[in-house]
Design a protein around this motif. Structure first.
Motif, PDB file in Angstrom:
ATOM      1  N   ARG A  45       0.818  -1.219   0.000  1.00  0.00           N
ATOM      2  CA  ARG A  45       0.000   0.000   0.000  1.00  0.00           C
ATOM      3  C   ARG A  45       0.852   1.270   0.000  1.00  0.00           C
ATOM      4  N   GLN A  46       2.133   1.152  -0.280  1.00  0.00           N
ATOM      5  CA  GLN A  46       3.037   2.297  -0.153  1.00  0.00           C
ATOM      6  C   GLN A  46       2.729   3.428  -1.132  1.00  0.00           C
ATOM      7  N   PHE A  47       2.016   3.142  -2.222  1.00  0.00           N
ATOM      8  CA  PHE A  47       1.688   4.200  -3.174  1.00  0.00           C
ATOM      9  C   PHE A  47       0.800   5.277  -2.547  1.00  0.00           C
ATOM     10  N   ARG A  48       0.132   4.951  -1.450  1.00  0.00           N
ATOM     11  CA  ARG A  48      -0.677   5.967  -0.756  1.00  0.00           C
ATOM     12  C   ARG A  48       0.192   7.143  -0.311  1.00  0.00           C
ATOM     13  N   LEU A  49       1.459   6.892  -0.011  1.00  0.00           N
ATOM     14  CA  LEU A  49       2.366   7.959   0.394  1.00  0.00           C
ATOM     15  C   LEU A  49       2.635   8.905  -0.772  1.00  0.00           C
ATOM     16  N   SER A  50       2.773   8.341  -1.950  1.00  0.00           N
ATOM     17  CA  SER A  50       2.941   9.155  -3.155  1.00  0.00           C
ATOM     18  C   SER A  50       1.694   9.990  -3.410  1.00  0.00           C
ATOM     19  N   GLN A  51       0.530   9.390  -3.203  1.00  0.00           N
ATOM     20  CA  GLN A  51      -0.729  10.105  -3.427  1.00  0.00           C
ATOM     21  C   GLN A  51      -0.895  11.271  -2.458  1.00  0.00           C
ATOM     22  N   LEU A  52      -0.542  11.074  -1.195  1.00  0.00           N
ATOM     23  CA  LEU A  52      -0.757  12.164  -0.241  1.00  0.00           C
ATOM     24  C   LEU A  52       0.174  13.342  -0.533  1.00  0.00           C
ATOM     25  N   THR A  53       1.401  13.060  -0.973  1.00  0.00           N
ATOM     26  CA  THR A  53       2.305  14.144  -1.348  1.00  0.00           C
ATOM     27  C   THR A  53       1.770  14.882  -2.565  1.00  0.00           C
ATOM     28  N   ALA A  54       1.312  14.137  -3.555  1.00  0.00           N
ATOM     29  CA  ALA A  54       0.781  14.762  -4.773  1.00  0.00           C
ATOM     30  C   ALA A  54      -0.435  15.621  -4.458  1.00  0.00           C
ATOM     31  N   LEU A  55      -1.316  15.135  -3.600  1.00  0.00           N
ATOM     32  CA  LEU A  55      -2.495  15.915  -3.230  1.00  0.00           C
ATOM     33  C   LEU A  55      -2.111  17.188  -2.477  1.00  0.00           C
ATOM     34  N   ALA A  56      -1.144  17.090  -1.577  1.00  0.00           N
ATOM     35  CA  ALA A  56      -0.707  18.277  -0.830  1.00  0.00           C
ATOM     36  C   ALA A  56      -0.173  19.342  -1.781  1.00  0.00           C
ATOM     37  N   LEU A  57       0.597  18.942  -2.767  1.00  0.00           N
ATOM     38  CA  LEU A  57       1.154  19.880  -3.739  1.00  0.00           C
ATOM     39  C   LEU A  57       0.067  20.440  -4.648  1.00  0.00           C
ATOM     40  N   GLN A  58      -0.787  19.570  -5.148  1.00  0.00           N
ATOM     41  CA  GLN A  58      -1.841  20.011  -6.068  1.00  0.00           C
ATOM     42  C   GLN A  58      -2.785  21.005  -5.398  1.00  0.00           C
ATOM     43  N   GLU A  59      -3.171  20.730  -4.172  1.00  0.00           N
ATOM     44  CA  GLU A  59      -4.099  21.621  -3.479  1.00  0.00           C
ATOM     45  C   GLU A  59      -3.440  22.962  -3.153  1.00  0.00           C
ATOM     46  N   ALA A  74      -7.600   8.040  -2.174  1.00  0.00           N
ATOM     47  CA  ALA A  74      -7.614   7.471  -3.521  1.00  0.00           C
ATOM     48  C   ALA A  74      -8.621   8.174  -4.423  1.00  0.00           C
ATOM     49  N   LYS A  75      -9.776   8.504  -3.879  1.00  0.00           N
ATOM     50  CA  LYS A  75     -10.824   9.159  -4.666  1.00  0.00           C
ATOM     51  C   LYS A  75     -10.385  10.560  -5.100  1.00  0.00           C
ATOM     52  N   ARG A  76      -9.854  11.323  -4.166  1.00  0.00           N
ATOM     53  CA  ARG A  76      -9.414  12.675  -4.508  1.00  0.00           C
ATOM     54  C   ARG A  76      -8.266  12.647  -5.518  1.00  0.00           C
ATOM     55  N   TYR A  77      -7.347  11.716  -5.341  1.00  0.00           N
ATOM     56  CA  TYR A  77      -6.234  11.584  -6.270  1.00  0.00           C
ATOM     57  C   TYR A  77      -6.755  11.303  -7.684  1.00  0.00           C
ATOM     58  N   LEU A  78      -7.675  10.365  -7.805  1.00  0.00           N
ATOM     59  CA  LEU A  78      -8.212  10.010  -9.120  1.00  0.00           C
ATOM     60  C   LEU A  78      -8.935  11.193  -9.757  1.00  0.00           C
ATOM     61  N   GLU A  79      -9.696  11.930  -8.960  1.00  0.00           N
ATOM     62  CA  GLU A  79     -10.448  13.075  -9.477  1.00  0.00           C
ATOM     63  C   GLU A  79      -9.540  14.168 -10.025  1.00  0.00           C
ATOM     64  N   ARG A  80      -8.324  14.266  -9.519  1.00  0.00           N
ATOM     65  CA  ARG A  80      -7.444  15.371  -9.879  1.00  0.00           C
ATOM     66  C   ARG A  80      -6.340  14.974 -10.865  1.00  0.00           C
ATOM     67  N   LEU A  81      -6.490  13.802 -11.462  1.00  0.00           N
ATOM     68  CA  LEU A  81      -5.472  13.346 -12.388  1.00  0.00           C
ATOM     69  C   LEU A  81      -5.501  14.118 -13.704  1.00  0.00           C
ATOM     70  N   TYR A  82      -4.329  14.372 -14.210  1.00  0.00           N
ATOM     71  CA  TYR A  82      -4.131  14.911 -15.558  1.00  0.00           C
ATOM     72  C   TYR A  82      -4.761  13.938 -16.561  1.00  0.00           C
ATOM     73  N   ARG A  83      -5.502  14.469 -17.540  1.00  0.00           N
ATOM     74  CA  ARG A  83      -6.204  13.676 -18.555  1.00  0.00           C
ATOM     75  C   ARG A  83      -7.232  12.730 -17.941  1.00  0.00           C
ATOM     76  N   ARG A  84      -7.871  13.189 -16.868  1.00  0.00           N
ATOM     77  CA  ARG A  84      -8.849  12.326 -16.187  1.00  0.00           C
ATOM     78  C   ARG A  84     -10.032  11.997 -17.071  1.00  0.00           C
ATOM     79  N   GLU A  85     -10.454  12.913 -17.932  1.00  0.00           N
ATOM     80  CA  GLU A  85     -11.650  12.709 -18.735  1.00  0.00           C
ATOM     81  C   GLU A  85     -11.292  12.476 -20.207  1.00  0.00           C
ATOM     82  N   GLY A  86     -12.008  11.556 -20.847  1.00  0.00           N
ATOM     83  CA  GLY A  86     -11.911  11.381 -22.289  1.00  0.00           C
ATOM     84  C   GLY A  86     -10.741  10.528 -22.747  1.00  0.00           C
ATOM     85  N   LEU A  87     -10.691  10.319 -24.064  1.00  0.00           N
ATOM     86  CA  LEU A  87      -9.629   9.547 -24.695  1.00  0.00           C
ATOM     87  C   LEU A  87      -8.430  10.444 -25.001  1.00  0.00           C
TER      88      LEU A  87
END
Length: 248
Positions: free
Chosen positions: A73-87, A188-201
């Motif tokens: 589950r270590q990727f959660r650490l990457s997600q929390l850092t990314a969310l802190a920076l993005q926000e 995980a939900k917030r990370y997914l919502e804020r991903l680059y190219r989240r919508e569409g092909l």
């Protein structure tokens, strides 16, 4: 959750390496952070270097000791850092997203990169050092990096590095507390919502060639799930798939 006052060092080879050395010398609390005005050997993912003019940007690393977290589950650490920076950066301009796995983008340009180095004991993560470089006040880039951008280039304003850092640490502390409390689904939900190219092909390339796909999910291990234009599911770990520029 409280965090210690960040430690400033005028120059170092790498804030990750400096913090690693500090951890070996003494017991540190969670979210101990070091930041610097210049790195002589700043590192990116997979050995890439990080360009940063002296005194122009925010270069920092912080450490946590998440012995409650299993290695898978270590990727959660990457997600929390990314969310802190993005926000934090979203407070200064629009169009800030997380490019999987943990770069921060402004539209199609890279604003921030992160290198996370984890150690584990048995099946648990014993220590995690997260190092980030945020392009704050750099006016131009001279390396062959394809798409860097700074907050100054976006807004025309200059920024005080420590003020931005404290905001990032506040958000990181919040998400680390959430992780300790078992709120992984929220992260995980917030990370997914804020991903680059989240919508569409969008266009990608892997070992099989070029294809169009949409993002479906990111697994707790960090594996990216895409669905291509033929409804075929494809899964990738870091460096197994390349984001391609949109066709005009």
């Amino acid at each position: 959750m409280r965090y210690p006052e960040p430690i400033f060092i005028a120059q170092t080879a790498s804030t990750n390496s400096f913090l690693d050395s500090l951890c070996r010398q003494e017991a540190l609390p969670d979210l101990t952070c070091v930041y610097t005005a210049f790195q002589s050997a700043g590192r990116g993912q997979r050995g890439n270097s990080w360009e940063s003019a002296n005194g122009k940007n925010l270069l920092f690393s912080f450490v946590v000791f998440p012995s409650f977290l299993e290695v898978h589950r270590q990727f959660r650490l990457s997600q929390l850092t990314a969310l802190a920076l993005q926000e934090t950066l979203s407070a200064y301009t629009e169009g800030i997203t997380i490019k999987w796995p943990n770069d921060i983008y402004w539209h199609d340009r890279k604003l921030c990169g992160t290198l996370i180095e984890n150690d584990w004991t048995g099946t648990r993560v014993s220590r995690s050092i997260s190092g980030s470089g945020v392009n704050l006040n750099q006016e131009q880039f001279v390396s062959d990096a394809p798409n860097p951008v700074s907050l100054y280039q976006i807004t025309g304003k200059t920024y005080e590095a420590k003020a931005i850092l404290l905001q990032v640490l506040e958000r990181a502390a919040y998400y680390y507390q959430e992780l300790k409390a078992g709120e992984e689904a929220t992260i995980a939900k917030r990370y997914l919502e804020r991903l680059y190219r989240r919508e569409g092909l969008h266009p990608y390339q892997d070992a099989e060639g070029f294809f169009q796909a949409r993002i479906v999910a990111v697994e707790p291990t960090g594996r990216l799930l895409l669905e291509d234009e033929h409804r075929r599911l494809r899964s990738y770990y870091f460096k197994e798939v390349t984001y391609l520029p949109e066709q005009p």
